[in-house]
Scaffold this motif. Structure first.
Motif, PDB file in Angstrom:
ATOM      1  N   ILE A 141      12.869  46.790  40.077  1.00 53.61           N
ATOM      2  CA  ILE A 141      13.461  47.167  38.788  1.00 53.61           C
ATOM      3  C   ILE A 141      14.886  47.659  38.950  1.00 53.61           C
ATOM      4  N   ILE A 142      15.185  48.388  40.017  1.00 51.84           N
ATOM      5  CA  ILE A 142      16.539  48.944  40.118  1.00 51.84           C
ATOM      6  C   ILE A 142      17.589  47.846  40.310  1.00 51.84           C
ATOM      7  N   THR A 143      17.171  46.669  40.760  1.00 53.23           N
ATOM      8  CA  THR A 143      18.133  45.568  40.852  1.00 53.23           C
ATOM      9  C   THR A 143      18.515  45.047  39.466  1.00 53.23           C
ATOM     10  N   MET A 144      17.796  45.464  38.446  1.00 51.95           N
ATOM     11  CA  MET A 144      18.033  45.030  37.068  1.00 51.95           C
ATOM     12  C   MET A 144      18.861  46.031  36.274  1.00 51.95           C
ATOM     13  N   VAL A 145      19.175  47.170  36.872  1.00 50.62           N
ATOM     14  CA  VAL A 145      19.890  48.237  36.178  1.00 50.62           C
ATOM     15  C   VAL A 145      21.385  47.942  36.176  1.00 50.62           C
ATOM     16  N   GLY A 146      22.064  48.359  35.120  1.00 56.54           N
ATOM     17  CA  GLY A 146      23.520  48.262  35.086  1.00 56.54           C
ATOM     18  C   GLY A 146      24.055  47.734  33.781  1.00 56.54           C
ATOM     19  N   GLY A 147      23.312  46.836  33.145  1.00 55.14           N
ATOM     20  CA  GLY A 147      23.783  46.224  31.911  1.00 55.14           C
ATOM     21  C   GLY A 147      23.195  46.819  30.663  1.00 55.14           C
ATOM     22  N   GLY A 148      22.518  47.969  30.797  1.00 57.01           N
ATOM     23  CA  GLY A 148      21.878  48.591  29.650  1.00 57.01           C
ATOM     24  C   GLY A 148      20.385  48.324  29.634  1.00 57.01           C
ATOM     25  N   ALA A 149      19.655  49.110  28.827  1.00 54.96           N
ATOM     26  CA  ALA A 149      18.195  49.058  28.818  1.00 54.96           C
ATOM     27  C   ALA A 149      17.662  47.713  28.344  1.00 54.96           C
ATOM     28  N   ARG A 150      18.293  47.147  27.326  1.00 56.09           N
ATOM     29  CA  ARG A 150      17.792  45.878  26.784  1.00 56.09           C
ATOM     30  C   ARG A 150      17.902  44.758  27.822  1.00 56.09           C
ATOM     31  N   ARG A 151      19.029  44.701  28.494  1.00 53.57           N
ATOM     32  CA  ARG A 151      19.196  43.675  29.526  1.00 53.57           C
ATOM     33  C   ARG A 151      18.224  43.910  30.679  1.00 53.57           C
ATOM     34  N   MET A 152      18.011  45.173  31.058  1.00 56.34           N
ATOM     35  CA  MET A 152      17.069  45.500  32.115  1.00 56.34           C
ATOM     36  C   MET A 152      15.670  45.023  31.749  1.00 56.34           C
TER      37      MET A 152
ATOM     38  N   GLN B 134      15.250  41.190  31.810  1.00 62.57           N
ATOM     39  CA  GLN B 134      15.063  40.673  33.168  1.00 62.57           C
ATOM     40  C   GLN B 134      13.639  40.924  33.660  1.00 62.57           C
ATOM     41  N   ALA B 135      13.088  42.102  33.321  1.00 60.12           N
ATOM     42  CA  ALA B 135      11.717  42.406  33.723  1.00 60.12           C
ATOM     43  C   ALA B 135      10.725  41.471  33.030  1.00 60.12           C
ATOM     44  N   LEU B 136      10.969  41.158  31.768  1.00 60.07           N
ATOM     45  CA  LEU B 136      10.095  40.222  31.051  1.00 60.07           C
ATOM     46  C   LEU B 136      10.226  38.812  31.612  1.00 60.07           C
ATOM     47  N   ASP B 137      11.435  38.409  31.951  1.00 64.60           N
ATOM     48  CA  ASP B 137      11.632  37.104  32.593  1.00 64.60           C
ATOM     49  C   ASP B 137      10.833  37.012  33.889  1.00 64.60           C
ATOM     50  N   ALA B 138      10.813  38.124  34.621  1.00 73.52           N
ATOM     51  CA  ALA B 138      10.132  38.144  35.917  1.00 73.52           C
ATOM     52  C   ALA B 138       8.618  38.144  35.785  1.00 73.52           C
ATOM     53  N   THR B 139       8.116  38.412  34.571  1.00 73.45           N
ATOM     54  CA  THR B 139       6.661  38.507  34.383  1.00 73.45           C
ATOM     55  C   THR B 139       6.146  37.520  33.334  1.00 73.45           C
ATOM     56  N   GLY B 140       6.903  36.447  33.091  1.00 68.44           N
ATOM     57  CA  GLY B 140       6.384  35.405  32.224  1.00 68.44           C
ATOM     58  C   GLY B 140       7.257  34.976  31.070  1.00 68.44           C
ATOM     59  N   GLY B 141       8.437  35.606  30.907  1.00 68.45           N
ATOM     60  CA  GLY B 141       9.317  35.212  29.820  1.00 68.45           C
ATOM     61  C   GLY B 141       9.064  36.018  28.554  1.00 68.45           C
ATOM     62  N   TYR B 142       9.831  35.715  27.495  1.00 66.49           N
ATOM     63  CA  TYR B 142       9.701  36.487  26.250  1.00 66.49           C
ATOM     64  C   TYR B 142      10.355  35.728  25.109  1.00 66.49           C
ATOM     65  N   ASP B 143      10.013  36.154  23.888  1.00 64.64           N
ATOM     66  CA  ASP B 143      10.742  35.668  22.723  1.00 64.64           C
ATOM     67  C   ASP B 143      11.491  36.856  22.123  1.00 64.64           C
ATOM     68  N   PRO B 144      12.500  36.622  21.271  1.00 74.39           N
ATOM     69  CA  PRO B 144      13.340  37.716  20.760  1.00 74.39           C
ATOM     70  C   PRO B 144      12.569  38.810  20.044  1.00 74.39           C
ATOM     71  N   ASP B 145      11.553  38.456  19.270  1.00 74.42           N
ATOM     72  CA  ASP B 145      10.782  39.473  18.552  1.00 74.42           C
ATOM     73  C   ASP B 145      10.037  40.374  19.533  1.00 74.42           C
ATOM     74  N   GLU B 146       9.495  39.779  20.570  1.00 74.75           N
ATOM     75  CA  GLU B 146       8.789  40.579  21.571  1.00 74.75           C
ATOM     76  C   GLU B 146       9.758  41.504  22.302  1.00 74.75           C
ATOM     77  N   LEU B 147      10.935  41.002  22.618  1.00 79.67           N
ATOM     78  CA  LEU B 147      11.934  41.840  23.281  1.00 79.67           C
ATOM     79  C   LEU B 147      12.308  43.016  22.389  1.00 79.67           C
ATOM     80  N   ASP B 148      12.505  42.783  21.104  1.00 85.60           N
ATOM     81  CA  ASP B 148      12.840  43.873  20.187  1.00 85.60           C
ATOM     82  C   ASP B 148      11.745  44.937  20.178  1.00 85.60           C
ATOM     83  N   ARG B 149      10.497  44.494  20.056  1.00 90.59           N
ATOM     84  CA  ARG B 149       9.375  45.429  19.984  1.00 90.59           C
ATOM     85  C   ARG B 149       9.225  46.228  21.277  1.00 90.59           C
ATOM     86  N   LEU B 150       9.317  45.563  22.388  1.00 86.51           N
ATOM     87  CA  LEU B 150       9.128  46.244  23.664  1.00 86.51           C
ATOM     88  C   LEU B 150      10.330  47.113  24.019  1.00 86.51           C
TER      89      LEU B 150
END
Length: 221
Positions: free
Chosen positions: A44-55, A58-74
């Motif tokens: 996770i710390i390799t994902m830090v730096g661009g703000g919480a949403r970007r972090m 990247q974590a969602l990409d690493a665990t199966g991807g995401y859609d914009p609504d899911e990213l907003d909710r999470l």
């Protein structure tokens, strides 16, 4: 004769403060809310730096991807959790307090420029007893309109808030180096931060392994 810059700005996460475990807990809380597997802190710390949403993205990409609504909710779930657990395991890096003291004793004005939201930055600094040390605190949302590092504008705003003058910036990532150089000031990188590999290839003007090296390195800029 060597002299220090009149202003020294700092990144926060991975530079002044080791927030890795608290950030990872927030990310893993969001992943758990989505039924995803958790990730280790070191990932996770390799994902830090661009703000919480970007972090989180990247974590969602690493665990199966995401859609914009899911990213907003999470993202909302992550922020709510982090707000309630902002300083459970976070602590300043070894030598930070002594280095800040040494700079203040030399008359240097200190500032913060972080991509962490300001509403989290100020409480974290307060709980760590560091907030009073900084004349300007610029978060990732302070200027609005997505104006965060690597944009140079937050650093320019920090310099103005510190009274103007010759400045340098200390960070731990390419975001920090790029923003500082775009603002026309030198950048130092702390090797003990969240950039685990390639620190010497970030293009910084100097690298410190410990904060007891900071003042001397700033004098050589």
């Amino acid at each position: 004769m060597t002299s220090l810059p009149s202003i020294v700005g700092f990144d926060l996460d991975g530079t002044l403060v080791d927030t890795s475990r608290d950030l990872a807990a927030a990310v893993n809380h969001a992943l758990g809310a989505a039924g995803r597997p958790t990730l280790p802190v070191a990932r996770i710390i390799t994902m830090v730096g661009g703000g919480a949403r970007r972090m989180l993205a990247q974590a969602l990409d690493a665990t199966g991807g995401y859609d914009p609504d899911e990213l907003d909710r999470l993202h909302d779930a992550l922020l709510d959790y982090y707000a309630a657990n902002i300083c459970v395991d976070s602590t300043s890096y070894p030598g930070v307090v002594e280095a800040l003291d040494a700079l203040a004793e030399r008359g240097v004005t200190l500032g913060i420029v972080t991509n962490k939201l300001e509403r989290f930055t100020r409480p974290l600094l307060g709980q760590l007893g560091l907030a009073h040390r900084f004349a300007a605190i610029i978060g990732g949302d302070t200027l609005g309109n997505g104006m965060a590092k690597p944009s140079p504008e937050p650093i320019r705003t920090m310099i103005e808030g510190c009274g103007g003058g010759r400045a340098a910036f200390v960070g731990d990532s390419i975001y920090d180096v790029s923003a500082a150089h775009a603002a026309g000031i030198p950048a130092l990188v702390y090797r003990g931060g969240f950039t685990l590999e390639g620190v010497d290839r970030l293009g910084a003007d100097g690298v410190i392994d410990h904060y007891d090296q900071l003042v001397a390195m700033l004098e050589r800029l």
